[in-house]
Design an enzyme around this catalytic site. Structure first.
Site, PDB file in Angstrom:
ATOM      1  N   SER A 185       0.741  -1.060   0.120  1.00  0.00           N
ATOM      2  CA  SER A 185       0.111  -0.045   0.104  1.00  0.00           C
ATOM      3  C   SER A 185       0.950   1.344  -0.025  1.00  0.00           C
ATOM      4  CB  SER A 185      -0.935  -0.053   1.084  1.00  0.00           C
ATOM      5  OG  SER A 185      -1.972   1.201   1.228  1.00  0.00           O
ATOM      6  N   ASP A 222      -1.259   1.863  -4.227  1.00  0.00           N
ATOM      7  CA  ASP A 222      -2.075   0.652  -4.830  1.00  0.00           C
ATOM      8  C   ASP A 222      -3.428   1.119  -4.969  1.00  0.00           C
ATOM      9  OD1 ASP A 222      -2.555   0.899  -2.139  1.00  0.00           O
ATOM     10  OD2 ASP A 222      -3.121  -1.336  -2.079  1.00  0.00           O
TER      11      ASP A 222
END
Length: 544
Positions: free
Chosen positions: A141, A291
């Protein structure tokens, strides 16, 4: 102890298929501290999976760790089950995805691997779209470049929660040497037509109105969201956003930012520079994290500068939009205990049930049947319609598309997102939130700070009496137990303190609620003073 570490390192070297981490570890065999760091602990399977620094050993993300995780998942699922595997552009994400597919197919499972680097919400969508039994997304992430991670989804398209995470963790612990695992190669590769096009069709079917005149500046922060977001905007009838050139292409080193998180200082500088350029003059600025499961939004001020909206402000705008454009009888909206209480006020005005959950989208998605909207203050949103939620996880692409539709309608009406925020403040009261975070190198400092608060709880914070103090580790309010403290203060203010589940941080979430009796700007100035006083007092109470 050193001999034990040396034996563990030797065993690791013998089974590690990666020449890079083998060479790294071989160079550390005479360094007891380095071996203790890598072999004295292991990455724990939690928060939907694994996340940590790349490197050799069980306390790092590497091919051995990933293959063990895949073998544990395979043991829990059993042969014949279908798993979708996705990956982003971080270092080794594609390698970890292939290793996962090889272990799963070798264990007799069916596997479909994304054919390219796609956003996390595309993987979450794919799990349900393909009727898979589980999904794996290789991503860290918005963590620093040195990290990677392994996120697991169940057949409902949502991140796993207990007891699934515990079962997988126990199965991982039972895995033997990875060089003895059977490996397969018969997985299916998913092209755009199989997964990206259905995803775009789903998110562009949301309630987006018909206003499309909007100038958007955008950055994917060197992540994988750029092409998918542009495709979504074009498919919905918008012009393609103007993208920050230096941050357009995926780059796992994130060279232009200190931290690839739009909430971090400096991360939005290039996007704001582009949005303010005379040739651009954007109406709004949007960012995804690497992401693309999170979405940051900024709006133009009258003087041409931009103000970044908080996650709670965007959460309130999206929440009211969803409730205004849906009509089902069994609708439910949800947010977390650390997010603003504004969504509850909005839901009450629309006669729709509202729930609070623990922090994290894995809990939001379990709020109950009929969920059509969920958000968390950390820039995560899942936007639905009368057809339901297209993605059972946070989705920075559909959130950007929906906030674009809201901004375009406001522009048609001669207004801005900031005007809409003022409208909500007048109608529901000004719900002002802020956050105080402490990043530490020594995690024991967080443990000591939480112990200090538990043993000597404050009687007053920011000049407001503490009316109640809840220790969330005991499962307060019917919630599952979690390490956190919640203080409710006089006048509707609130403070929640909790360690981060993904980073070495202690986080404090602050909210004050003020009625707007005159000028909204004056009320905002008062709220800012109140939040500043809360920050000062909670920092002193923590001793950090």
């Amino acid at each position: 102890m050193n001999m034990d570490l040396e034996l563990l390192a030797a065993d690791w070297l013998a089974q590690d298929p990666d020449p890079v981490t083998r060479a790294e570890l071989a160079g550390l065999l005479d360094d007891p501290e380095a071996l203790r760091d890598r072999f004295g602990a292991k990455l724990e399977f939690g928060t939907a999976g694994l996340r940590g620094e790349l490197g050799a050993g069980p306390n790092r993300m590497n091919r051995v760790t990933v293959m063990r995780a895949a073998a544990g998942l395979a043991a829990v699922l059993g042969p014949g089950k279908l798993v979708v595997v996705g990956f982003d552009a971080r270092h080794n994400s594609d390698v970890f995805a292939r290793d996962t597919a090889a272990v799963l197919t070798g264990a007799g499972l069916r596997v479909a691997v994304m054919g390219d680097r796609y956003p996390t919400p595309v993987l979450a969508f794919a799990v349900r779209h393909l009727r898979a039994d589980a999904g794996v997304m290789v991503t860290a992430s918005h963590n620093p470049p040195r990290d990677n991670g392994y996120k697991v989804y169940w057949g409902d398209g949502a991140q796993i929660v207990p007891p699934q995470d515990t079962e997988i963790s126990q199965a991982i612990d039972a895995v033997g040497r990875v060089d003895e695992l059977p490996l397969g190669d018969g997985w299916r590769t998913l092209g755009q037509a199989a997964i990206l096009e259905p995803y775009l069709e789903a998110v562009t079917s949301l309630a987006l109105g018909n206003a499309r005149e909007l100038r958007v500046a955008y950055t994917p922060l060197h992540g994988v969201g750029g092409s998918t977001l542009a495709a979504a905007f074009i498919a919905a009838g918008f012009k393609s956003p103007m993208i920050v050139g230096a941050q357009h292409r995926p780059d796992p080193d994130f060279p232009t930012v200190a931290f690839p998180n739009p909430e971090e200082p400096g991360a939005m500088d290039l996007a704001l520079e582009l949005a303010s350029a005379p040739a651009v003059r954007a109406d709004i600025v949007i960012a995804n994290d690497p992401d693309a499961d999170r979405c940051a939004v900024g709006a133009r001020l009258p003087d041409g500068r931009f103000r970044m909206l908080t996650g709670d402000e965007v959460g309130g705008l999206l929440g009211e939009h969803v409730l205004r454009t849906t009509s089902g009888q069994d609708r439910l909206v949800a947010t977390t205990i650390v997010s603003s209480s504004l969504l509850g006020r909005i839901a009450d005005a629309y006669g729709v049930p509202y729930r609070e959950t623990l922090t994290g989208f894995k809990w939001i998605m379990k709020a109950g049947p009929g969920l059509i909207y969920g958000y968390e203050e950390a820039l995560g949103y899942s936007v639905g319609s009368d057809a339901g939620l297209p993605v059972h996880d946070k989705d920075g692409i559909s959130a950007a598309l929906t906030i674009g539709a809201i901004a375009a309608q406001a522009k048609r009406d001669g207004r801005t997102l900031l005007d809409l925020l003022d409208d909500q403040a007048r109608k529901y009261g000004l719900h002002a939130t802020s956050q105080l975070s402490f990043r530490v190198e020594d995690l024991s400092l967080i443990t000591k700070a939480m112990h200090r608060l538990r043993t000597t709880p404050p009687a007053e914070l920011g000049g407001r009496k503490v009316e109640s103090a809840e220790d969330l580790s005991s499962g307060a309010g019917g919630l599952p137990p979690t390490d956190g403290l919640r203080y409710r203060l006089a006048g509707g203010a609130r403070v929640v303190v909790r360690p981060s589940g993904t980073e070495p941080k202690l986080k404090c979430y602050l909210e004050v609620v003020l009625p707007v009796t005159g000028d909204v700007a004056t009320t905002r100035a008062q709220a800012a003073q109140d939040l500043s006083a809360l920050k000062q007092d909670i920092a002193e109470a923590l001793g950090l």
